[in-house]
Every structure is written in structure tokens, then in C-alpha cells.
Motif scaffolding. Structure first.
Motif, PDB file in Angstrom:
ATOM      1  N   UNK A  14      11.606  18.199  20.115  1.00  0.00           N
ATOM      2  CA  UNK A  14      12.067  17.980  18.751  1.00  0.00           C
ATOM      3  C   UNK A  14      11.828  16.512  18.443  1.00  0.00           C
ATOM      4  N   UNK A  15      10.883  16.219  17.539  1.00  0.00           N
ATOM      5  CA  UNK A  15      10.472  14.856  17.244  1.00  0.00           C
ATOM      6  C   UNK A  15      10.772  14.520  15.786  1.00  0.00           C
ATOM      7  N   UNK A  16      11.188  13.285  15.525  1.00  0.00           N
ATOM      8  CA  UNK A  16      11.509  12.858  14.165  1.00  0.00           C
ATOM      9  C   UNK A  16      10.727  11.583  13.840  1.00  0.00           C
ATOM     10  N   UNK A  17      10.129  11.558  12.646  1.00  0.00           N
ATOM     11  CA  UNK A  17       9.294  10.437  12.224  1.00  0.00           C
ATOM     12  C   UNK A  17       9.733   9.955  10.852  1.00  0.00           C
ATOM     13  N   UNK A  18       9.763   8.638  10.683  1.00  0.00           N
ATOM     14  CA  UNK A  18      10.236   8.042   9.437  1.00  0.00           C
ATOM     15  C   UNK A  18       9.064   7.668   8.525  1.00  0.00           C
ATOM     16  N   UNK A  19       9.396   7.323   7.287  1.00  0.00           N
ATOM     17  CA  UNK A  19       8.385   6.849   6.335  1.00  0.00           C
ATOM     18  C   UNK A  19       7.657   5.648   6.925  1.00  0.00           C
ATOM     19  N   UNK A  57      -1.700  -2.109   7.238  1.00  0.00           N
ATOM     20  CA  UNK A  57      -2.392  -2.310   5.961  1.00  0.00           C
ATOM     21  C   UNK A  57      -3.797  -1.700   5.964  1.00  0.00           C
ATOM     22  N   UNK A  58      -4.500  -1.809   7.097  1.00  0.00           N
ATOM     23  CA  UNK A  58      -5.872  -1.296   7.161  1.00  0.00           C
ATOM     24  C   UNK A  58      -5.908   0.219   7.049  1.00  0.00           C
ATOM     25  N   UNK A  59      -5.057   0.899   7.804  1.00  0.00           N
ATOM     26  CA  UNK A  59      -5.026   2.356   7.769  1.00  0.00           C
ATOM     27  C   UNK A  59      -4.529   2.842   6.409  1.00  0.00           C
ATOM     28  N   UNK A  60      -3.497   2.197   5.870  1.00  0.00           N
ATOM     29  CA  UNK A  60      -2.956   2.603   4.581  1.00  0.00           C
ATOM     30  C   UNK A  60      -3.997   2.468   3.475  1.00  0.00           C
ATOM     31  N   UNK A  61      -4.764   1.387   3.514  1.00  0.00           N
ATOM     32  CA  UNK A  61      -5.800   1.181   2.497  1.00  0.00           C
ATOM     33  C   UNK A  61      -6.882   2.249   2.600  1.00  0.00           C
ATOM     34  N   UNK A  62      -7.258   2.614   3.827  1.00  0.00           N
ATOM     35  CA  UNK A  62      -8.285   3.643   4.023  1.00  0.00           C
ATOM     36  C   UNK A  62      -7.793   4.996   3.517  1.00  0.00           C
ATOM     37  N   UNK A  88       0.832  -1.198   0.000  1.00  0.00           N
ATOM     38  CA  UNK A  88       0.000   0.000   0.000  1.00  0.00           C
ATOM     39  C   UNK A  88       0.868   1.249   0.000  1.00  0.00           C
ATOM     40  N   UNK A  89       2.031   1.205   0.690  1.00  0.00           N
ATOM     41  CA  UNK A  89       2.923   2.351   0.717  1.00  0.00           C
ATOM     42  C   UNK A  89       3.358   2.718  -0.702  1.00  0.00           C
ATOM     43  N   UNK A  90       3.603   1.708  -1.533  1.00  0.00           N
ATOM     44  CA  UNK A  90       3.939   1.960  -2.933  1.00  0.00           C
ATOM     45  C   UNK A  90       2.777   2.628  -3.660  1.00  0.00           C
ATOM     46  N   UNK A  91       1.547   2.207  -3.344  1.00  0.00           N
ATOM     47  CA  UNK A  91       0.380   2.826  -3.964  1.00  0.00           C
ATOM     48  C   UNK A  91       0.210   4.265  -3.477  1.00  0.00           C
ATOM     49  N   UNK A  94      -8.664  18.997  12.058  1.00  0.00           N
ATOM     50  CA  UNK A  94      -7.953  17.754  12.321  1.00  0.00           C
ATOM     51  C   UNK A  94      -7.367  17.245  11.013  1.00  0.00           C
ATOM     52  N   UNK A  95      -6.096  16.872  11.025  1.00  0.00           N
ATOM     53  CA  UNK A  95      -5.401  16.511   9.799  1.00  0.00           C
ATOM     54  C   UNK A  95      -4.513  15.302  10.025  1.00  0.00           C
ATOM     55  N   UNK A  96      -4.243  14.574   8.949  1.00  0.00           N
ATOM     56  CA  UNK A  96      -3.261  13.500   9.011  1.00  0.00           C
ATOM     57  C   UNK A  96      -2.178  13.762   7.965  1.00  0.00           C
ATOM     58  N   UNK A  97      -0.983  13.326   8.283  1.00  0.00           N
ATOM     59  CA  UNK A  97       0.132  13.376   7.346  1.00  0.00           C
ATOM     60  C   UNK A  97       0.712  11.976   7.272  1.00  0.00           C
ATOM     61  N   UNK A  98       0.596  11.351   6.108  1.00  0.00           N
ATOM     62  CA  UNK A  98       1.179  10.027   5.895  1.00  0.00           C
ATOM     63  C   UNK A  98       2.542  10.226   5.241  1.00  0.00           C
ATOM     64  N   UNK A  99       3.602   9.855   5.955  1.00  0.00           N
ATOM     65  CA  UNK A  99       4.955  10.012   5.430  1.00  0.00           C
ATOM     66  C   UNK A  99       5.261   8.800   4.549  1.00  0.00           C
ATOM     67  N   UNK A 100       5.396   9.058   3.259  1.00  0.00           N
ATOM     68  CA  UNK A 100       5.579   7.987   2.280  1.00  0.00           C
ATOM     69  C   UNK A 100       7.057   7.734   2.001  1.00  0.00           C
TER      70      UNK A 100
END
Length: 280
Positions: A72-77, A136-141, A7-10, A54-60
Motif C-alpha cells: 500500500x503506497x501513498x504519493x503526494x502532489x 523543473x526539467x521533468x515538469x517542463x517536459x 511549473x506545477x501551477x502551469x 508505459x504511462x506517467x501520472x503527474x500528481x498536481x
């Protein structure tokens, strides 16, 4: 989780090109949802970012850094950030060293849909964590909703159904942030995102679009003190900095708006019972 990576590729296809908003996200008040994609091949810093919905950011691809809540927070793909309405902070988008690209998908949600999801999965408090893993469930949504917004031709009822998919998954995972329901909670939320700001009654009243007198009257009716609210919220954040981030007393004091470590230590002791209650 192989399914999540597929799903990340999609999702990467949705973020093929940079499509940033023209109007600042802090000014978004519409009843419809928006899809934006952020793509950069150079490390970039966005100072003073804020979201009205309210917002979401999906790091691809790549990584995102946030300077918020004094930390100071760091988040990966493969991470999804769930940012409550009213969130603010500084953002750094950092390209992946292998591919040379940073890609992320941004979706915001109308208040009416958030309230509907919260009625099914009531938030118990403002979410302490901003990040959740991309399964997988969240990514598909997210992919389903993102495609629907991008198409631009779905009936509103169908699109809202897709957006509700995302919100319901967040709700099932306990990641729906609570909206402030009282004036005291609204004050806490302001201090939470900018604990180092020199908060005064006039500044807080202006942020909440009210007068100093009305602010104090509402807090008094709720049995709350403005001074205690600011101090206790700072103490909660400082405690996380001391225990989770390993900051020194002086560093935590400066990050939460205190210039005197001694004064800061006194405030921490004074807010001790409340801090323990808020940490439950």
C-alpha cells in the motif's frame, strides 16, 4: 525548487477539468499518445486499474494511493509515477484537504517511442521504484508534451519530439522501466504486480496469450522453472515488505500469496541466493 512549483501551477491549468478515458486504459493499443486528466472533489477508489502502455501520472494536487506489488503506497502532489506497460493495481485518488480537489495528468507513450528512448538509456532492470520527484526539467517536459497533445493540431513528428523529451528525461534519471525480453521476465512481471494471486501455469499462459505447453517449452529453453520464478519474485517483494514496510512474517506471507507462514519462511530461505542477486 521554486521553478518546479511554478511549473506545477502551469500543470494545474492542464488539469482544470476531468477528462477521463472512455475506453479502459488496459485496452489501449494505438500508435499515438493520449493525455487524460483526473479531477475529483471526493475520495475515489478505482479497483483493478491496468495500463497496456508505459504511462506517467503527474500528481498536481492531492494524493494518490496505490495497492500494487502487495504493498500500500501513498504519493503526494509533486510526484510523477512511472508505470510500466502491463502494470496493474488498485488506485485511490484523495483530494487535498485544503483545496478540496485531486488533480492528476496522465500520459501514455507508444511502444515505438519507448524503444527509441531505451536504446539511448538502456534500462538495467525493471524499475524497483514507481515514483520520482517532479523537478523543473521533468515538469517542463510534461507541460510541453501535454499542451501538444491537448492542442490536437501538431504534426505527428513535432508531437513525438515533445513526447521524447519526457522519455529522455526519465531515461537520464534512470526511471525508464525495462520491458520483458524473455518469457521468464514476462512471468516475473506478472507476479510482481499481483503477488497474492493464485498463479498457475494455465493462468500465466492465458495472460501471456499462449498455451501451457508453449509457456513451459519457452521457459525450459531459457533454463527457467515456472515454480522457481513465481517463488523467487514473491520472495523479492516479501523481503521489501519485511525490511522496508515493517510487516510481520504473517502479513508478508498473506500479501505475497502464501497462507502458511511456515511454508512462506521455507520459500524465503530457498529463494535466498536469488533474492540477493535480484537486490543488487
Amino acid at each position: 525548487m521554486p521553478g518546479a512549483y511554478v511549473i506545477l501551477d502551469r500543470l494545474r491549468q492542464l488539469a482544470a477539468r476531468d477528462n477521463r478515458p472512455v475506453v479502459p486504459l488496459s485496452e489501449r493499443r494505438g500508435g499515438s499518445s493520449s493525455l487524460f486528466t483526473f479531477v475529483t472533489h471526493e475520495r475515489e477508489r478505482i479497483a483493478g486499474a491496468s495500463f497496456s502502455l508505459l504511462s506517467i501520472v503527474a500528481i498536481v494536487e492531492g494524493a494518490k494511493e496505490l495497492v500494487t506489488m502487495g504493498r500500500h503506497l501513498r504519493f503526494q502532489a509533486g510526484t510523477v509515477l512511472v508505470l510500466p506497460a502491463g502494470w496493474c493495481g488498485d488506485v485511490v485518488n484523495d483530494p487535498d484537504p485544503s483545496s478540496g480537489a485531486y488533480r492528476a495528468i496522465f500520459i501514455d507513450f507508444p511502444d515505438v517511442l519507448v524503444r527509441r528512448a531505451s536504446a539511448t538509456f538502456p534500462p538495467t532492470r525493471a524499475a524497483a521504484r514507481l515514483d520520482i520527484g517532479l523537478d523543473a526539467t521533468l515538469a517542463a517536459a510534461i507541460h510541453h508534451a501535454g499542451e501538444g497533445i491537448a492542442s490536437g493540431d501538431l504534426p505527428a513528428a513535432v508531437l513525438n519530439h515533445r513526447l521524447m523529451e519526457v522519455l529522455m528525461v526519465l531515461g537520464m534519471r534512470g526511471a525508464l522501466p525495462a520491458r520483458p525480453e524473455t518469457t521468464a521476465e514476462a512471468v516475473r512481471a506478472l507476479v510482481r504486480w499481483r503477488p497474492d494471486r493464485a498463479w498457475t501455469a494455465d493462468i500465466i499462459a492465458a495472460e501471456l496469450v499462449t498455451s501451457n505447453a508453449t509457456l513451459r517449452r519457452r521457459l525450459s529453453a531459457e533454463g527457467a522453472s515456472l515454480r522457481d520464478l513465481v517463488a523467487s519474485e514473491r520472495a523479492v517483494l516479501a523481503n521489501a515488505m519485511l525490511t522496508d514496510d515493517g510487516l510481520s512474517l504473517r502479513e508478508a506471507a498473506l500479501a505475497t500469496g502464501y497462507r502458511s507462514p511456515r511454508r512462506f519462511a521455507e520459500r524465503m530461505r530457498a529463494a535466498g541466493p536469488d533474492r540477493e542477486k535480484r537486490s543488487d
